[in-house]
Scaffold this motif. Structure first.
Motif, short mmCIF file in Angstrom:
data_model
loop_
_atom_site.label_atom_id
_atom_site.label_comp_id
_atom_site.label_asym_id
_atom_site.label_seq_id
_atom_site.Cartn_x
_atom_site.Cartn_y
_atom_site.Cartn_z
N ILE A 297 14.09 47.30 -22.78
CA ILE A 297 14.07 46.40 -23.95
C ILE A 297 14.18 47.21 -25.24
O ILE A 297 14.92 46.85 -26.16
N ASP A 298 13.44 48.31 -25.29
CA ASP A 298 13.47 49.16 -26.48
C ASP A 298 14.87 49.73 -26.73
O ASP A 298 15.33 49.77 -27.87
N GLN A 299 15.55 50.11 -25.67
CA GLN A 299 16.87 50.73 -25.81
C GLN A 299 18.00 49.72 -25.97
O GLN A 299 19.06 50.06 -26.48
N GLU A 300 17.77 48.49 -25.54
CA GLU A 300 18.84 47.48 -25.60
C GLU A 300 18.99 46.90 -27.00
O GLU A 300 20.04 46.35 -27.34
N GLY A 301 17.96 46.98 -27.82
CA GLY A 301 18.02 46.42 -29.18
C GLY A 301 19.22 46.95 -29.95
O GLY A 301 19.47 48.14 -29.99
N GLY A 302 19.96 46.03 -30.51
CA GLY A 302 21.14 46.43 -31.28
C GLY A 302 22.42 46.49 -30.49
O GLY A 302 23.49 46.78 -31.03
N SER A 303 22.36 46.20 -29.18
CA SER A 303 23.58 46.22 -28.36
C SER A 303 24.52 45.11 -28.80
O SER A 303 24.10 44.00 -29.10
N LYS A 304 25.81 45.41 -28.82
CA LYS A 304 26.80 44.42 -29.29
C LYS A 304 27.02 43.31 -28.26
O LYS A 304 27.64 42.30 -28.57
N THR A 305 26.52 43.49 -27.03
CA THR A 305 26.69 42.46 -26.01
C THR A 305 25.48 41.54 -25.91
O THR A 305 25.44 40.64 -25.09
N VAL B 46 29.34 47.77 -18.44
CA VAL B 46 29.41 48.75 -19.53
C VAL B 46 30.84 49.20 -19.75
O VAL B 46 31.30 49.38 -20.89
N SER B 47 31.60 49.37 -18.67
CA SER B 47 33.00 49.81 -18.76
C SER B 47 33.86 48.76 -19.46
O SER B 47 34.71 49.09 -20.29
N ILE B 48 33.64 47.48 -19.14
CA ILE B 48 34.44 46.41 -19.71
C ILE B 48 34.18 46.25 -21.21
O ILE B 48 35.10 46.09 -22.01
N THR B 49 32.90 46.30 -21.60
CA THR B 49 32.54 46.08 -23.00
C THR B 49 32.68 47.33 -23.85
O THR B 49 32.65 47.25 -25.08
N SER B 50 32.83 48.49 -23.20
CA SER B 50 32.92 49.78 -23.91
C SER B 50 31.70 50.00 -24.82
O SER B 50 31.79 50.63 -25.88
N ASP B 51 30.56 49.46 -24.40
CA ASP B 51 29.32 49.60 -25.16
C ASP B 51 28.70 50.96 -24.85
O ASP B 51 28.46 51.28 -23.67
N VAL B 52 28.43 51.75 -25.86
CA VAL B 52 27.85 53.08 -25.65
C VAL B 52 26.34 52.94 -25.42
O VAL B 52 25.63 52.37 -26.26
N LYS B 53 25.86 53.45 -24.30
CA LYS B 53 24.45 53.37 -23.95
C LYS B 53 23.79 54.74 -24.04
O LYS B 53 24.41 55.76 -23.73
N THR B 54 22.52 54.74 -24.44
CA THR B 54 21.79 56.00 -24.57
C THR B 54 21.34 56.49 -23.21
O THR B 54 21.32 55.74 -22.22
N THR B 55 20.93 57.75 -23.16
CA THR B 55 20.41 58.34 -21.91
C THR B 55 19.17 57.60 -21.45
O THR B 55 18.99 57.34 -20.25
N LEU B 56 18.30 57.23 -22.41
CA LEU B 56 17.08 56.50 -22.06
C LEU B 56 17.40 55.11 -21.51
O LEU B 56 16.67 54.58 -20.66
N TRP B 57 18.48 54.49 -22.01
CA TRP B 57 18.88 53.17 -21.49
C TRP B 57 19.24 53.29 -20.01
O TRP B 57 18.80 52.48 -19.19
N TRP B 58 20.02 54.30 -19.67
CA TRP B 58 20.39 54.52 -18.27
C TRP B 58 19.16 54.87 -17.44
O TRP B 58 19.03 54.44 -16.29
N PHE B 59 18.24 55.63 -18.04
CA PHE B 59 17.02 56.01 -17.32
C PHE B 59 16.17 54.77 -17.02
O PHE B 59 15.55 54.68 -15.96
#
Length: 340
Positions: free
Chosen positions: A156-164, A285-298
């Motif tokens: 939740i913390d890392q998803e804030g601000g995602s364009k999707t 993630v590939s379709i939207t080309s949204d850049v995710k942080t390392t912590l988001w993947w973690f």
């Protein structure tokens, strides 16, 4: 003729591939209907209601197949018993919450975050098992739940601000409610199955039939019929085609999930679901080309790892209980033999 190892392996691979295809496709189709820029129809309750209608129609079609081919005993006759419908009603109420909150969660968050957004099902399983069934959970299983919770909060913390993600708070809120309803649905399904002679297709019929009635006042209260009649693409064949496809996928996922469990095992089914969630996240993630942080993947790794770990721990515990039960039976037999 006994099934060869090669044919069995191909059969399992085909079923798993089919499960992945239907599950992932259903999520993407629903997301398109709920929040795509093409449609822009703000009527999530109507979409969910229509999917239930499709399920009832499919059950009717299957009953015709069952009547033409009596040896296919899985498809029951299309008969409605009011008494059974009342018995199934509590489950249907939970079922309505489950599918509606699932769709609302998907409406407000991106597909990439969808798995994390409604990842608390396992945690609710543990909590409700203790509250309702008074069954305690091992420390190992609780540890896996803690991993899921940490991954959920970090996500939740890392998803804030995602364009999707259009509204993270609402999406997470509905995701938590969906997770709760999924857990309750599993508990109530076990209670209700005897009323439909253990037939899942008959349960699907009554569940969706009740749901179509329950959704009507919700449609009216949310004023979605007005939004529907003002929808510029109401008479578009593409819109109705996508609606029908989403309903068919909704029915198919129940069938193919049961099929995957049948040809493999519940453990393999859960592992397949976890792997599918990973693949689905990567595709999104590939379709939207949204850049995710390392912590988001973690955070995703924590949620998926905790879910897989919980499944593995429960499997080991089941094996241990079975082994202990067998030893107890053998011990009793030996005692009687000694007495003789």
């Amino acid at each position: 003729m006994p099934e060869t190892l090669r044919s069995k392996s191909l059969k399992i691979a085909a079923v798993v591939a089919l499960y992945w295809f239907i599950s992932i496709s259903m999520v993407f189709v629903n997301k398109h209907l709920l929040s795509s820029k093409d449609l822009k129809l703000n009527a999530p309750i109507f979409i969910t209601w229509f999917q239930c209608i499709i399920a009832v129609i499919v059950c009717f079609g299957l009953s015709l197949i069952g009547s033409k081919f009596p040896h296919i005993d899985e498809f029951p006759a299309f008969e409605i018993d009011i008494k059974i419908a009342r018995e199934v009603l509590p489950l249907s109420a939970v079922f309505v919450g489950m599918i509606l909150f699932n769709n609302l969660c998907l409406k407000y968050i991106g597909i990439a975050f969808y798995n994390v957004g409604r990842s608390l099902t396992t945690v609710f399983n543990v909590v409700l098992t203790y509250i309702i069934l008074k069954e305690k959970t091992s420390l190992y299983a609780i540890f896996t739940c803690l991993l899921i919770i940490v991954g959920f909060i970090l996500g939740i913390d890392q998803e804030g601000g995602s364009k999707t993600t259009s509204n993270l708070f609402l999406g997470v809120f509905f995701g938590v409610l969906a997770s709760l309803c999924v857990s309750l649905n599993a508990i109530y399904t076990k209670k209700v199955l005897p009323h439909v002679d253990g037939n899942l297709w008959r349960l699907t019929l009554y569940n969706n039939l009740n749901a179509t009635i329950i959704f009507v006042p919700l449609l009216l209260l949310n004023n979605e019929l007005t939004a529907l009649f003002k929808f510029p693409k109401l008479w578009s064949l593409y819109f109705w085609f996508m609606l029908i496809v989403s309903g068919l996928f909704g029915v198919a996922i129940g069938f193919v999930s049961g099929l995957q469990i049948k040809v493999t095992s519940p453990l393999t089914h859960n592992i397949s679901g976890t792997a599918k969630a990973c693949f689905q996240t990567i595709i999104a993630v590939s379709i939207t080309s949204d850049v995710k942080t390392t912590l988001w993947w973690f955070s995703n790794i924590l949620v998926l790892g905790g879910s897989a770990g919980y499944t593995y721990v429960k499997r080991l515990e089941m094996k241990l209980h079975t082994l202990e039960a067998n030893q107890t039976v053998k011990g009793g037999v030996n005692e009687r033999s000694d007495a003789v």
